[in-house]
Design a protein around this motif. Structure first.
Motif, mmCIF file in Angstrom:
data_model
loop_
_atom_site.group_PDB
_atom_site.id
_atom_site.type_symbol
_atom_site.label_atom_id
_atom_site.label_comp_id
_atom_site.label_asym_id
_atom_site.label_seq_id
_atom_site.Cartn_x
_atom_site.Cartn_y
_atom_site.Cartn_z
ATOM 1 N N ASN A 107 36.896 53.003 38.890
ATOM 2 C CA ASN A 107 37.375 54.008 39.887
ATOM 3 C C ASN A 107 38.600 53.861 41.113
ATOM 4 O OD1 ASN A 107 37.018 56.635 40.628
ATOM 5 N ND2 ASN A 107 34.969 57.054 39.620
ATOM 6 N N GLY A 108 39.583 54.652 41.253
ATOM 7 C CA GLY A 108 39.739 54.580 41.969
ATOM 8 C C GLY A 108 40.078 56.063 43.000
ATOM 9 N N ASP A 109 38.808 56.740 42.587
ATOM 10 C CA ASP A 109 38.003 58.322 43.139
ATOM 11 C C ASP A 109 38.213 58.369 43.899
ATOM 12 O OD1 ASP A 109 40.660 60.299 42.017
ATOM 13 O OD2 ASP A 109 39.096 60.108 39.861
ATOM 14 N N ARG A 142 34.353 51.840 45.410
ATOM 15 C CA ARG A 142 35.663 52.211 44.568
ATOM 16 C C ARG A 142 36.954 50.829 45.464
ATOM 17 N NH1 ARG A 142 38.077 57.293 48.768
ATOM 18 N NH2 ARG A 142 40.216 57.213 47.444
ATOM 19 N N GLY A 143 37.216 50.623 43.666
ATOM 20 C CA GLY A 143 38.147 49.650 43.411
ATOM 21 C C GLY A 143 37.640 48.593 42.782
ATOM 22 N N THR A 144 35.889 48.742 42.210
ATOM 23 C CA THR A 144 36.076 48.091 41.651
ATOM 24 C C THR A 144 36.373 47.573 40.013
ATOM 25 O OG1 THR A 144 34.101 47.812 43.027
ATOM 26 C CG2 THR A 144 33.547 46.452 41.089
ATOM 27 N N MET A 145 36.317 46.647 39.249
ATOM 28 C CA MET A 145 36.621 46.529 38.447
ATOM 29 C C MET A 145 34.947 46.071 37.592
ATOM 30 S SD MET A 145 41.137 44.750 37.596
ATOM 31 C CE MET A 145 40.156 43.123 38.496
ATOM 32 N N TRP A 146 35.291 46.383 36.072
ATOM 33 C CA TRP A 146 33.970 46.375 35.934
ATOM 34 C C TRP A 146 33.997 46.806 34.193
ATOM 35 C CZ3 TRP A 146 30.852 50.519 33.693
ATOM 36 C CH2 TRP A 146 31.441 51.565 34.169
ATOM 37 N N ARG A 147 33.203 46.099 33.580
ATOM 38 C CA ARG A 147 32.578 46.121 32.133
ATOM 39 C C ARG A 147 31.248 45.758 31.822
ATOM 40 N NH1 ARG A 147 33.176 41.711 29.041
ATOM 41 N NH2 ARG A 147 33.953 39.677 30.407
ATOM 42 N N GLN A 206 42.886 45.587 28.809
ATOM 43 C CA GLN A 206 43.031 46.219 29.483
ATOM 44 C C GLN A 206 42.533 46.562 30.760
ATOM 45 O OE1 GLN A 206 43.705 49.284 27.202
ATOM 46 N NE2 GLN A 206 46.003 48.908 26.232
ATOM 47 N N VAL A 207 42.577 47.198 31.940
ATOM 48 C CA VAL A 207 41.631 48.122 33.066
ATOM 49 C C VAL A 207 42.583 48.959 33.185
ATOM 50 C CG1 VAL A 207 41.173 47.881 35.662
ATOM 51 C CG2 VAL A 207 42.183 45.422 34.003
ATOM 52 N N LEU A 225 39.360 39.611 35.409
ATOM 53 C CA LEU A 225 37.709 38.971 36.326
ATOM 54 C C LEU A 225 37.948 37.235 35.604
ATOM 55 C CD1 LEU A 225 34.997 41.531 34.393
ATOM 56 C CD2 LEU A 225 37.448 41.339 36.917
ATOM 57 N N ASP A 226 38.748 36.840 36.787
ATOM 58 C CA ASP A 226 39.292 35.549 37.083
ATOM 59 C C ASP A 226 38.804 35.067 38.633
ATOM 60 O OD1 ASP A 226 40.704 36.896 38.479
ATOM 61 O OD2 ASP A 226 42.721 35.610 37.361
#
Length: 383
Positions: A107-109, A142-147, A206-207, A225-226
């Motif tokens: 989420n970049g918002d 904000r900005g965290t990559m996650w799944r 993909q992100v 996620l490395d």
């Protein structure tokens, strides 16, 4: 706020209590009218009839209720979840997830808060691995990559702090360890489970990044996620709703603001958790009627017996726009000075917004149009 020079004069006229929310003149109902939610000057008016005992309520200001449990399943990305309520400061959505997310989200918002209403699973992000379950708040900067990989089908309330942050409230006189100790905020771990997911590099990843309400897709030939380690003060955290210990008062019904869990610039997130009822004979033992003209009020019902509401079940949400008096349903009024059990057993999430909210397509599709009628002619038994 503290520097404002309010037009302020405290006096008593007619038959009125000298203590808010207690010791009412016999046969009356109290209504609070206040500034800045419950933080500014207030007046406490005593009425002969409940302020919500209307026979008709017409127009866009009427209270609304949505059965979010009836929303149709969504796909596996949070950005396709059902829109519930939104304004420039927040975006509230409901998301169901029954299989592993095929792509990462970012989420970049703004900061993202996930409330896990049902199910459990594993959350993987830049910072490591967290096991999550029903009742968890999960804060994602904000900005965290996650799944998420669900172990059971999940239902998730998502609250965005648009273009800003979530912070913790100032707990004032009770100190920073009241309500919940910061030691209960669990951060992700770079454990064996996290390292194991890094080995899955045999396909593209993909992100899906949301920015300005639009989604861009970034494709990598490796698992992004490395990370091998991290340090610092900023990270996702988790706390379960059962670990929240609400402030209590035997002699005074505390306002909802006493249950604030997270703050943003233009809204707050509060948590209602089980607590004993007030025991003082003259103290109000249900939520008080109030004319909150400054904040829209949203309640998401997670679990338990919602004692101040009638015909409200887990997974439902109510929306009370700023500008009209509201309070407990008629069924609760008969117990306003004496309860039949020791305490509440409800869990609910409240979102109060300083700016008006718009109803999203998801909420509109599962609205109960008769909710406004549930207060009609609500004149209870003689006190």
């Amino acid at each position: 706020m503290s520097n404002r020079k309010w037009i302020y004069a405290s006096r008593i006229e007619g038959q009125a209590s000298r203590q808010a929310h207690a010791d009412f003149p016999p046969g009356t109902y109290e209504r609070e009218m206040s500034k800045e939610g419950f933080f500014g000057p207030a007046a406490f008016l005593h009425h002969q009839y409940p302020p919500t005992a209307w026979t008709r309520f017409e127009g866009p200001l009427q209270p609304r209720a949505f059965d979010l449990a009836k929303l149709s399943p969504t796909d596996l990305t949070p950005w396709s979840s059902h829109s519930v309520l939104h304004n420039a400061a927040t975006d509230i959505r409901m998301w169901t997830l029954s299989a592993n997310m095929p792509a990462l989200a970012r989420n970049g918002d703004g900061d993202q808060l996930l409330f896990i209403h049902a199910g459990k699973g594993s959350l993987f992000c830049d910072f490591g691995h967290l096991e999550i379950e029903a009742g968890d708040y999960v804060y994602l900067p904000r900005g965290t990559m996650w799944r998420i990989n669900p172990a059971d089908p999940m239902s998730i309330l998502m609250i965005e702090a648009t273009n800003t942050h979530f912070t913790l409230p100032d707990k004032g006189l009770v100190g920073p360890h009241a309500i919940f100790d910061p030691a209960l905020l669990d951060a992700p771990k770079m454990d064996e489970v996290f390292r194991a997911q890094q080995s899955d590099e045999n396909h593209e990843w993909q992100v899906r990044v949301k920015k300005r309400k639009q989604v861009s897709t970034i494709t990598y030939p490796f698992n992004p996620l490395d990370a091998t380690g991290w340090h610092g003060e900023l990270s996702p955290v988790r706390i379960n709703i059962r670990h929240i210990r609400p402030l209590l008062s035997d002699r005074y019904h505390l306002p909802p603001s006493a249950h604030t869990t997270f703050l943003s610039d233009r809204f707050v997130v509060c948590t209602f958790a089980p607590r004993p009822f007030e025991t003082d004979p003259g103290a109000l033992k249900i939520p008080f009627f109030h004319s909150n003209d400054d904040y829209d009020e949203v309640l998401f019902y997670h679990a338990g017996d919602f004692f101040s509401r009638d015909n409200i079940d887990a997974g439902m949400m109510t929306f009370h726009p700023a500008g009209f008096t509201h309070g407990p349903h008629p069924k609760a009024l008969n117990n306003m000075l004496q309860q039949t059990k020791r305490g509440t057993d409800e869990y609910a999430v409240m979102i109060d917004t300083r700016d008006p909210l718009d109803v999203g397509e998801g909420a509109s599709s599962v609205e109960n149009p008769d909710y406004v009628k549930s207060w009609a002619a609500s004149v209870p038994e003689t006190l």
